[in-house]
Enzyme design. Structure first.
Site, mmCIF file in Angstrom:
data_model
loop_
_atom_site.group_PDB
_atom_site.id
_atom_site.type_symbol
_atom_site.label_atom_id
_atom_site.label_comp_id
_atom_site.label_asym_id
_atom_site.label_seq_id
_atom_site.Cartn_x
_atom_site.Cartn_y
_atom_site.Cartn_z
ATOM 1 N N LYS A 1 -61.068 -57.867 33.709
ATOM 2 C CA LYS A 1 -60.184 -58.950 34.157
ATOM 3 C C LYS A 1 -61.012 -60.209 34.352
ATOM 4 O O LYS A 1 -62.156 -60.139 34.826
ATOM 5 C CB LYS A 1 -59.533 -58.503 35.474
ATOM 6 N N SER B 1 -51.217 -58.960 39.325
ATOM 7 C CA SER B 1 -51.837 -59.988 38.514
ATOM 8 C C SER B 1 -52.711 -59.448 37.380
ATOM 9 O O SER B 1 -53.045 -60.199 36.469
ATOM 10 C CB SER B 1 -52.704 -60.910 39.394
ATOM 11 N N SER C 1 -52.028 -55.675 42.673
ATOM 12 C CA SER C 1 -52.319 -56.184 41.331
ATOM 13 C C SER C 1 -52.886 -55.197 40.328
ATOM 14 O O SER C 1 -52.955 -55.505 39.147
ATOM 15 C CB SER C 1 -53.262 -57.372 41.427
HETATM 16 N N1 GLN Z 1 -48.494 -59.893 43.878
HETATM 17 C C1 GLN Z 1 -49.353 -60.077 45.009
HETATM 18 C C2 GLN Z 1 -49.620 -61.543 45.207
HETATM 19 O O1 GLN Z 1 -49.063 -62.318 44.522
HETATM 20 C C3 GLN Z 1 -50.615 -59.320 44.843
HETATM 21 C C4 GLN Z 1 -51.603 -59.955 43.951
HETATM 22 C C5 GLN Z 1 -52.900 -59.208 43.898
HETATM 23 O O2 GLN Z 1 -52.977 -58.039 44.276
HETATM 24 N N2 GLN Z 1 -53.922 -59.899 43.458
HETATM 25 O O3 GLN Z 1 -50.359 -61.930 46.048
#
Ligand code: GLN
Length: 493
Positions: free
Chosen positions: A78, A153, A177
């Site tokens: 990532k 994400s 994420s």
């Molecule tokens: N969807 C969550 C957020 O928007 C988690 C994102 C993540 O785990 N990086 O913060």
């Protein structure tokens, strides 16, 4: 050999072929890169790929020493995990052109295990999001349904693994994420215990919640990658000096008599199909000899509000460092400084205005607000107290159960653009994943069915801190009894 044949295999299948000398790491990389060249333009899983450079690096980097568990295996990374010499942008304009001067600890450890890195999987800007639509560079599609999001994400990683554009990947999980995109794309994703895996070299989003973990085609691959990256690291003061068990060796261990807790959950927004798939999974676990019992997590309904206070507060401080001076992008200041701002202040202002996308700005504003004088007690401090309550709910649950089972996401993958203009709806879709981050416990998403429209459904298993071994053993037992993880999307050129 058909193109993509090797790319479609798991790490443990490839391990056998590589060890026997039936295939070489070069052939494997070539197959992966050919598939990538064909499919990435429509899937958008990677921000950028440099095939020639990767081929050259493979020759230079791969040691002849074949002892590593991941020797010859390409691992997709990532774009918020630092690899020495590579651009790391977090899918944000503000980091454009930033090249990391060092390797993250996880990268160092993957290399030591013999793996080869494939940068840079797409993500929501700075990992802010649940759909990968907040990337500055491109949108990523779900290989099961190209008009749907891959989740986020770590959407690039999950989409790549599901579409066989990656063998396995490293993502990061601050509030879901890794798990939510894994569930949307029908693959396995594990968020380790906070402190299990070093965060050194992971671009910080919310430092008390962030963890790096694997996204893979099955539970065994997940265990293999976790074995390589887990363990104490003096360069991350929150990394825990806890011994790393043999995750792979223990996978087939007995699960008879393990206690599986099924929490009572807020059901608003929960789709019938997901609910039904979870109920079927419970039955499957009973069949495997688990003792199933209901458990209460009384404060889980407060987790979305709590998370979005704590995570934005930490994000706003972590993002303060991007001011055009030390990293990446700097805006040009053409007009003479106004009487209000000095030229330096003007540069900061413009860099941050032009460099951050809408969601990053929203989080910086929210986070700065909850930390500001007079609101700190009302929001941040209260959030921290509720976080403790949520942690205690889990402590209580794990005094009676070994593993908890719940959905990963209330729905299967939603459509592109369906929620992106409605941040609140997007935030609410994280309801089942964020409590594991608030409590610091490990959790894994495993495929457990399909919707009527053929979209993957994931279930989430959670365990007590540092019990990734129990988690993986449970997930493996379920995987052996089902074949959801073997289904492949029909996605092709
Ligand atoms: N969807 C969550 C957020 O928007 C988690 C994102 C993540 O785990 N990086 O913060």
């Amino acid at each position: 050999m058909v193109v993509g044949e090797l790319a479609s295999k798991t790490i443990h299948e490839l391990r056998v072929l590589l060890d026997a000398g039936t295939i070489s790491p070069q052939e494997l990389l070539d197959d992966l890169l050919t598939r990538l060249a064909q499919l990435n333009p429509s899937l958008g899983a990677y921000i950028e790929i440099a095939p020639e450079r990767l081929r050259r690096q493979l020759g230079e980097r791969l040691s002849a020493d074949r002892r590593g568990l991941l020797w010859g295996i390409p691992i997709t990374i990532k774009d918020n995990i630092c690899i020495a010499g590579e651009e790391t942008t977090c899918a944000s304009r503000i980091l454009r052109g930033f090249r990391s001067p060092y390797d993250a600890t996880v990268i160092e450890r993957l290399r030591r295990a013999g793996a080869f890195m494939i940068p840079r999987a797409n993500l929501d800007e700075f990992a802010f999001g649940s759909s990968t639509e907040n990337s500055t560079w491109l949108i990523t599609r779900n290989p099961w349904a190209p008009d749907r999001v891959p989740g986020g994400s770590s959407g690039g990683c999950a989409s790549a693994v599901a579409g066989d554009l990656a063998i396995a990947a490293l993502g990061s999980d601050t509030g879901g994420s890794i798990r939510q995109p894994a569930s949307f794309c029908g693959v396995v994703g594990l968020k380790p215990t906070y402190g299990r895996v070093s965060r050194y070299g992971l671009v910080a989003f919310a430092s008390s919640l962030d963890q790096i973990g694997p996204i893979a085609k099955d539970v065994t691959d997940c265990a293999m990658v976790l074995s390589a990256i887990a363990g104490h690291d003096a360069r991350d003061s929150t990394s825990a000096p806890v011994e790393v068990p043999d995750y792979v060796g223990q996978l087939g261990g007995s699960v008879k008599g393990l206690r599986l807790g099924v929490p009572e959950l807020p059901r608003e927004g929960l789709s019938d199909e997901v609910d039904c798939a979870i109920a079927q999974a419970v039955t499957a676990f009973e069949g495997l000899g688990f003792e199933v019992e209901p458990v209460q997590l009384p404060n889980i309904g407060k987790s979305v509000a709590t998370y979005y206070i704590i995570a934005t507060a930490e994000a706003s401080s972590n993002l303060a460092r991007y001011d055009g001076v030390q990293y990446g992008f700097r805006a040009a200041v053409h007009r003479p400084p106004s009487t209000v701002h000095s030229e330096l202040m003007e540069m900061y202002l413009r860099t941050r205005t032009e460099g951050f996308g809408a969601e990053a700005k929203r989080r910086i504003l929210l986070g700065t607000y909850v930390l500001s004088h007079g609101y700190y007690e009302a929001y941040y401090l209260k959030g921290m107290k509720v976080r403790t309550l949520i942690k205690r709910d889990f402590d209580e649950a794990f005094s009676r159960c070994d593993v908890l089972l719940m959905p990963t996401s209330p729905t299967p993958a939603f459509r592109l653009r369906e929620k992106v203009d409605d941040p609140l709806q997007m935030y609410l879709s994280d309801i089942y994943t964020i409590s594991a981050n608030l409590a610091g416990i490990p959790a894994v998403s495993v495929p457990c069915g399909f919707s009527g429209e053929g979209l993957p459904i994931g279930m989430q298993l959670l365990a007590a801190p540092f019990r990734e071994d129990v988690l993986l053993r449970t997930a493996y037992a379920y995987e052996q009894a089902t074949d959801w993880h073997k289904q492949k999307p029909a996605f092709s050129v």
